[in-house]
Design a protein around this motif. Structure first.
Motif, PDB file in Angstrom:
ATOM      1  N   TYR A  97       0.843  -1.198   0.000  1.00 30.67           N
ATOM      2  CA  TYR A  97       0.000   0.000   0.000  1.00 30.67           C
ATOM      3  C   TYR A  97       0.880   1.250   0.000  1.00 30.67           C
ATOM      4  O   TYR A  97       1.919   1.298   0.675  1.00 30.67           O
ATOM      5  N   CYS A  98       0.478   2.268  -0.728  1.00 31.04           N
ATOM      6  CA  CYS A  98       1.199   3.546  -0.741  1.00 31.04           C
ATOM      7  C   CYS A  98       0.915   4.269   0.576  1.00 31.04           C
ATOM      8  O   CYS A  98      -0.051   5.025   0.702  1.00 31.04           O
ATOM      9  N   ASN A  99       1.772   4.025   1.558  1.00 29.91           N
ATOM     10  CA  ASN A  99       1.517   4.494   2.926  1.00 29.91           C
ATOM     11  C   ASN A  99       2.331   5.726   3.309  1.00 29.91           C
ATOM     12  O   ASN A  99       2.365   6.116   4.474  1.00 29.91           O
ATOM     13  N   ASN A 100       2.993   6.315   2.343  1.00 35.65           N
ATOM     14  CA  ASN A 100       3.793   7.503   2.640  1.00 35.65           C
ATOM     15  C   ASN A 100       2.922   8.740   2.454  1.00 35.65           C
ATOM     16  O   ASN A 100       2.642   9.162   1.327  1.00 35.65           O
ATOM     17  N   TYR A 101       2.482   9.332   3.582  1.00 36.04           N
ATOM     18  CA  TYR A 101       1.617  10.508   3.526  1.00 36.04           C
ATOM     19  C   TYR A 101       2.434  11.763   3.798  1.00 36.04           C
ATOM     20  O   TYR A 101       3.319  11.769   4.651  1.00 36.04           O
ATOM     21  N   CYS A 102       2.130  12.821   3.069  1.00 38.05           N
ATOM     22  CA  CYS A 102       2.825  14.095   3.259  1.00 38.05           C
ATOM     23  C   CYS A 102       2.224  14.810   4.461  1.00 38.05           C
ATOM     24  O   CYS A 102       1.024  15.096   4.493  1.00 38.05           O
ATOM     25  N   MET A 103       3.070  15.095   5.438  1.00 39.98           N
ATOM     26  CA  MET A 103       2.621  15.697   6.684  1.00 39.98           C
ATOM     27  C   MET A 103       2.686  17.216   6.594  1.00 39.98           C
ATOM     28  O   MET A 103       2.868  17.794   5.523  1.00 39.98           O
ATOM     29  N   GLU A 104       2.555  17.861   7.763  1.00 40.71           N
ATOM     30  CA  GLU A 104       2.573  19.316   7.832  1.00 40.71           C
ATOM     31  C   GLU A 104       3.889  19.867   7.279  1.00 40.71           C
ATOM     32  O   GLU A 104       4.950  19.319   7.510  1.00 40.71           O
ATOM     33  N   ASN A 105       3.775  20.953   6.519  1.00 44.17           N
ATOM     34  CA  ASN A 105       4.912  21.630   5.881  1.00 44.17           C
ATOM     35  C   ASN A 105       5.557  20.788   4.792  1.00 44.17           C
ATOM     36  O   ASN A 105       6.679  21.062   4.377  1.00 44.17           O
ATOM     37  N   GLN A 106       4.837  19.750   4.325  1.00 41.15           N
ATOM     38  CA  GLN A 106       5.321  18.931   3.221  1.00 41.15           C
ATOM     39  C   GLN A 106       4.348  19.018   2.045  1.00 41.15           C
ATOM     40  O   GLN A 106       3.188  19.392   2.205  1.00 41.15           O
ATOM     41  N   GLU A 107       4.855  18.647   0.878  1.00 42.75           N
ATOM     42  CA  GLU A 107       4.028  18.574  -0.321  1.00 42.75           C
ATOM     43  C   GLU A 107       4.469  17.371  -1.143  1.00 42.75           C
ATOM     44  O   GLU A 107       5.569  16.837  -0.935  1.00 42.75           O
ATOM     45  N   VAL A 108       3.613  16.937  -2.057  1.00 45.23           N
ATOM     46  CA  VAL A 108       3.917  15.753  -2.870  1.00 45.23           C
ATOM     47  C   VAL A 108       4.926  16.116  -3.948  1.00 45.23           C
ATOM     48  O   VAL A 108       4.723  17.053  -4.722  1.00 45.23           O
ATOM     49  N   GLU A 131      13.460  13.745   9.725  1.00 44.98           N
ATOM     50  CA  GLU A 131      12.146  13.401   9.173  1.00 44.98           C
ATOM     51  C   GLU A 131      11.084  14.462   9.434  1.00 44.98           C
ATOM     52  O   GLU A 131       9.894  14.198   9.279  1.00 44.98           O
ATOM     53  N   PHE A 132      11.482  15.654   9.817  1.00 49.69           N
ATOM     54  CA  PHE A 132      10.550  16.765   9.994  1.00 49.69           C
ATOM     55  C   PHE A 132      11.013  17.939   9.146  1.00 49.69           C
ATOM     56  O   PHE A 132      12.209  18.105   8.884  1.00 49.69           O
ATOM     57  N   CYS A 133      10.054  18.759   8.732  1.00 49.14           N
ATOM     58  CA  CYS A 133      10.372  19.950   7.951  1.00 49.14           C
ATOM     59  C   CYS A 133      10.410  21.164   8.876  1.00 49.14           C
ATOM     60  O   CYS A 133       9.431  21.441   9.586  1.00 49.14           O
ATOM     61  N   TRP A 134      11.536  21.856   8.882  1.00 47.45           N
ATOM     62  CA  TRP A 134      11.729  23.018   9.737  1.00 47.45           C
ATOM     63  C   TRP A 134      11.891  24.264   8.885  1.00 47.45           C
ATOM     64  O   TRP A 134      12.415  24.217   7.769  1.00 47.45           O
ATOM     65  N   THR A 135      11.468  25.398   9.442  1.00 43.37           N
ATOM     66  CA  THR A 135      11.587  26.661   8.718  1.00 43.37           C
ATOM     67  C   THR A 135      13.053  27.021   8.511  1.00 43.37           C
ATOM     68  O   THR A 135      13.876  26.846   9.403  1.00 43.37           O
ATOM     69  N   HIS A 136      13.366  27.519   7.318  1.00 46.19           N
ATOM     70  CA  HIS A 136      14.734  27.972   7.062  1.00 46.19           C
ATOM     71  C   HIS A 136      15.127  29.067   8.047  1.00 46.19           C
ATOM     72  O   HIS A 136      14.343  29.968   8.350  1.00 46.19           O
ATOM     73  N   SER A 137      16.335  28.986   8.553  1.00 45.90           N
ATOM     74  CA  SER A 137      16.840  29.997   9.478  1.00 45.90           C
ATOM     75  C   SER A 137      17.000  31.334   8.763  1.00 45.90           C
ATOM     76  O   SER A 137      17.306  31.385   7.569  1.00 45.90           O
TER      77      SER A 137
END
Length: 315
Positions: A97-108, A131-137
């Motif tokens: 199953y395609c189980n990789n979901y784009c979370m907050e601050n992510q896009e496909v 594995e988390f998306c952080w705002t650029h400094s």
């Protein structure tokens, strides 16, 4: 001189006998490679009825196995259904199953296909770490962007070198070169790593208004003042200013940054006539070094324009 070689017929016969087997062997190897590449990978399967170990073909990517091979039939494969995939040759009973979901601050980045799981990436202005998306400094004042951040790396900052400045906090802006004063102007305030050069003339300041206010604010923001003297200046003039910032009954901050913010806020709205008495205020607040620097600027303007009247009182 050209070199000419002569071979006897017997020599050519020997050469042909040596080369032909080698060419034939190389041709066979190349054909063998092509055959190997076209043959699907296999796996061992023990037939439950005959107990015979069979060599079965695997199913190609984008498919899964629905039936093992038998002594008389090959492996049966079927395409993956929607939102399912297999990336490799396999003999799985069902697709993954395609189980990789784009979370907050992510896009496909790449949508799920029959042969690949969904791939996500950080949105613009974010980067991936742990594995988390952080705002650029952001690079603070006095620093510029050396390398802009990407979806994989953070912003890389560098301190502005001599002749360059940055007065804002930004994840995109690089250091900017100080402006060069035009003909007929002088450097009223020198540039620093977080301020541009302020150019002008005596007439420029004598006009008053926003030009005078800009100069005074820039003059203060470039100074290093002790907290005690800044507090005395605020208590003596900003507290008592009827049109200034109302601070009566409040406790003043004890850090230089917040105190400077109070002074700059007052300078932005103080009456122009009060700004012209700045030398007297500096002297009364024991900020004599600032008064001397202000006098140096005025002297520099008078040298350029001897007939120009100083915009400040008691200078």
């Amino acid at each position: 001189m050209a070199l000419v070689l002569f071979y006897r017929s017997s020599d050519l016969h020997i050469i042909n006998m040596l080369l032909l087997p080698a060419l034939f062997l190389l041709s066979g190897v190349l054909q063998g490679v092509a055959v190997v590449e076209s043959v699907p990978p296999t796996f061992n399967h023990r037939d439950p009825s005959t107990r015979e170990t069979l060599i079965c073909d695997k199913c190609p990517p984008g498919n899964h196995m629905t039936a093992y091979c038998t002594p008389t039939t090959p492996t049966v494969c079927a395409p993956c259904r929607s939102r399912h995939f297999t990336e490799l040759w396999n003999y799985l009973p069902r697709c993954l199953y395609c189980n990789n979901y784009c979370m907050e601050n992510q896009e496909v980045e790449t949508e799920c296909t029959a042969t690949t799981n969904r791939v996500c990436r950080c949105k613009q202005g974010f980067y991936m770490t742990n594995e988390f998306c952080w705002t650029h400094s952001k690079c603070g004042p006095g620093n510029g962007v050396k390398t802009q951040g990407t979806s994989q790396i953070d912003t890389v900052c560098e301190q502005c070198s001599d002749g360059y400045f940055s007065k804002s906090s930004s994840a995109l802006e690089s250091c900017v070169k100080h402006q060069e004063c035009a003909s007929g102007q002088i450097s009223l305030l020198p540039g620093s790593n977080n301020h541009d050069t302020l150019c002008g003339s005596c007439e420029y300041l004598s006009n008053g208004g926003e030009t005078l206010r800009t100069f005074v604010s820039g003059f203060f923001s470039r100074q290093r003042m002790r907290v005690a003297k800044m507090t005395l200046f605020i208590a003596s003039y900003i507290h008592k200013s009827e049109e200034g910032v109302h601070l009566s009954g409040t406790t003043l901050p004890k850090e230089r940054g917040p105190l400077m913010d109070l002074i700059l806020t007052w300078l932005a709205q103080a009456p122009e006539e009060q700004l012209k008495t700045l030398p007297l205020m500096l002297k009364a607040s024991n900020l004599c070094h600032m008064k001397e620097k202000l006098e140096m600027v005025v002297d520099k303007m008078k040298q350029q324009s001897p007939n120009c009247t100083s915009p400040f009182i008691d200078v």
